[in-house]
Design an enzyme around this catalytic site. Structure first.
Site, mmCIF file in Angstrom:
data_model
loop_
_atom_site.group_PDB
_atom_site.id
_atom_site.type_symbol
_atom_site.label_atom_id
_atom_site.label_comp_id
_atom_site.label_asym_id
_atom_site.label_seq_id
_atom_site.Cartn_x
_atom_site.Cartn_y
_atom_site.Cartn_z
ATOM 1 N N HIS A 105 0.846 -1.209 0.000
ATOM 2 C CA HIS A 105 0.000 0.000 0.000
ATOM 3 C C HIS A 105 0.874 1.248 0.000
ATOM 4 O O HIS A 105 2.054 1.187 0.319
ATOM 5 C CB HIS A 105 -0.918 0.022 1.230
ATOM 6 C CG HIS A 105 -2.135 -0.848 1.080
ATOM 7 N ND1 HIS A 105 -2.115 -2.193 1.366
ATOM 8 C CD2 HIS A 105 -3.393 -0.575 0.641
ATOM 9 C CE1 HIS A 105 -3.320 -2.709 1.127
ATOM 10 N NE2 HIS A 105 -4.106 -1.749 0.676
ATOM 11 N N LYS A 127 -0.619 4.871 4.504
ATOM 12 C CA LYS A 127 -1.508 3.923 5.204
ATOM 13 C C LYS A 127 -1.025 3.723 6.642
ATOM 14 O O LYS A 127 0.169 3.550 6.878
ATOM 15 C CB LYS A 127 -1.553 2.588 4.454
ATOM 16 C CG LYS A 127 -2.555 1.617 5.058
ATOM 17 C CD LYS A 127 -2.895 0.471 4.133
ATOM 18 C CE LYS A 127 -3.838 -0.511 4.775
ATOM 19 N NZ LYS A 127 -5.141 0.063 5.138
HETATM 20 P P1 NAD Z 1 -7.535 9.588 4.613
HETATM 21 O O1 NAD Z 1 -6.706 9.885 5.823
HETATM 22 O O2 NAD Z 1 -7.147 10.176 3.294
HETATM 23 O O3 NAD Z 1 -9.061 10.043 4.907
HETATM 24 C C1 NAD Z 1 -9.715 9.916 6.144
HETATM 25 C C2 NAD Z 1 -10.721 11.064 6.243
HETATM 26 O O4 NAD Z 1 -11.522 10.897 7.416
HETATM 27 C C3 NAD Z 1 -10.051 12.431 6.352
HETATM 28 O O5 NAD Z 1 -10.691 13.355 5.486
HETATM 29 C C4 NAD Z 1 -10.297 12.804 7.806
HETATM 30 O O6 NAD Z 1 -10.312 14.216 8.039
HETATM 31 C C5 NAD Z 1 -11.667 12.168 7.997
HETATM 32 N N1 NAD Z 1 -12.090 12.082 9.395
HETATM 33 C C6 NAD Z 1 -11.330 11.782 10.484
HETATM 34 N N2 NAD Z 1 -12.072 11.890 11.606
HETATM 35 C C7 NAD Z 1 -13.319 12.243 11.220
HETATM 36 C C8 NAD Z 1 -14.534 12.509 11.924
HETATM 37 N N3 NAD Z 1 -14.599 12.433 13.269
HETATM 38 N N4 NAD Z 1 -15.626 12.843 11.212
HETATM 39 C C9 NAD Z 1 -15.586 12.939 9.859
HETATM 40 N N5 NAD Z 1 -14.455 12.720 9.141
HETATM 41 C C10 NAD Z 1 -13.337 12.370 9.822
HETATM 42 O O7 NAD Z 1 -7.623 8.006 4.526
HETATM 43 P P2 NAD Z 1 -8.099 7.077 3.293
HETATM 44 O O8 NAD Z 1 -6.911 6.628 2.510
HETATM 45 O O9 NAD Z 1 -9.257 7.719 2.584
HETATM 46 O O10 NAD Z 1 -8.588 5.794 4.102
HETATM 47 C C11 NAD Z 1 -9.595 5.872 5.114
HETATM 48 C C12 NAD Z 1 -9.884 4.478 5.648
HETATM 49 O O11 NAD Z 1 -10.474 3.673 4.608
HETATM 50 C C13 NAD Z 1 -8.656 3.704 6.132
HETATM 51 O O12 NAD Z 1 -9.021 2.925 7.249
HETATM 52 C C14 NAD Z 1 -8.332 2.797 4.933
HETATM 53 O O13 NAD Z 1 -7.628 1.637 5.291
HETATM 54 C C15 NAD Z 1 -9.722 2.464 4.469
HETATM 55 N N6 NAD Z 1 -9.849 2.000 3.064
HETATM 56 C C16 NAD Z 1 -10.725 0.980 2.853
HETATM 57 C C17 NAD Z 1 -10.975 0.533 1.566
HETATM 58 C C18 NAD Z 1 -12.040 -0.517 1.368
HETATM 59 O O14 NAD Z 1 -12.309 -0.918 0.214
HETATM 60 N N7 NAD Z 1 -12.688 -0.959 2.447
HETATM 61 C C19 NAD Z 1 -10.301 1.107 0.472
HETATM 62 C C20 NAD Z 1 -9.409 2.152 0.717
HETATM 63 C C21 NAD Z 1 -9.196 2.602 2.032
#
Ligand code: NAD
Length: 266
Positions: free
Chosen positions: A155, A159
């Protein structure tokens, strides 16, 4: 039209989710919620995403967002998703959780919320990975422990959890295929004088760097041959598409915690 709220619209996945909902003929974006204190709060979403004004302000009030939504899609952080699961269940709003990195305590709180709430939670929302999960279970069931199972994932450098949620899903599927519990056989990230590999262990290794979106290999290493099942994600919109599909699917489901295997009918 299903009214869908998106959590964390400034995030890597949040941006994709906003675009996916905008492109859908079946859903409309009802609210976008960021964490309190975030620069985007009270600003226009269109402008913050680098486009023109669209008349939808980014908020930090979850209750207000839930009151005007049928579903909420949440790719944020474990503590955020756990708290939201309880609130969404109380509000009768379907909750799609893409967040990864949950502890066992987190998972039992989500399961509790799913007694009254409708939840899809999946460490990976893509069709391909969920197919890979199914194939991994089948191959593990056919091959004996003379084939060592190692799961290698890669990744991007940002991450924060390892091994990935997807790697853990694949590991759980392999363990299930073998009729064992993953926690009893997982060997996570070897280092130093580890001794020889134990029979039946399922190994996990995590690469982090650059802009990898997500790659997973499930290796069955035997004597004289290896079988490798591989998935490579080359576009994040893949996960957003799956998440929106799950949000729409949940509209006609009974309370419970579902996975993408259920959504996709695999
Ligand atoms: P990122 O850090 O770019 O985004 C996270 C977002 O959540 C940010 O905008 C942050 O400000 C926001 N956030 C944090 N606290 C918050 C709150 N209390 N209220 C509202 N928003 C809040 O991360 P990312 O790369 O987008 O990944 C996010 C999560 O999704 C991770 O856990 C990642 O592993 C997961 N993910 C899952 C999949 C899937 O298919 N399930 C795919 C990609 C990423």
């Amino acid at each position: 039209m299903v009214r869908v709220a998106v959590m964390g619209p400034s995030g890597r996945m949040g941006r994709m989710l906003v675009r996916q909902v905008d492109e859908s003929d079946l859903a409309t974006l009802s609210a976008v919620v960021e964490r309190s204190g975030h620069d985007w709060i009270d600003q226009d979403l269109g402008r913050m995403m680098g486009g023109t004004e669209r008349g939808l302000a980014v908020g930090d009030n979850i209750d207000a967002a839930l009151a005007q939504s049928d579903a909420i899609i949440d790719f944020t952080a474990p503590h955020v998703s756990v708290a939201l699961a309880q609130k969404a269940a109380q509000a009768g709003v379907a909750h799609v959780i893409g967040t990864t990195g949950f502890s066992d305590a987190n998972l039992s709180l989500i399961a509790q919320a799913a007694r009254t709430g409708r939840i899809v939670r999946a460490g990976n929302m893509s069709l391909g990975v969920n197919l890979l999960v199914t194939l991994t279970r089948q191959v593990a069931a056919v091959l004996g422990t003379e084939y060592d199972i190692e799961i290698v994932e890669a990744h991007h450098r940002h991450k924060v959890d390892a091994p990935s949620g997807t790697a853990l899903m694949l590991g759980a599927a392999a363990a299930e295929g073998r009729g064992v519990t993953l926690a009893d056989v997982a060997d996570r990230g070897r280092d130093g004088m580890t001794g020889a590999r134990s029979t039946g262990a399922i190994g996990f290794h995590a690469l982090r760097g650059g802009d990898y979106i997500g790659e997973h290999d499930v290796i069955f290493a035997g004597e004289g041959e290896r079988i490798v099942l591989r998935h490579v994600a080359s576009d994040r919109s893949l996960f957003a598409r799956g998440a929106l599909h799950a949000a729409l699917w949940l509209q006609t489901q009974e309370p419970g915690e579902y996975t993408m295997i259920d959504v996709l009918g695999l």
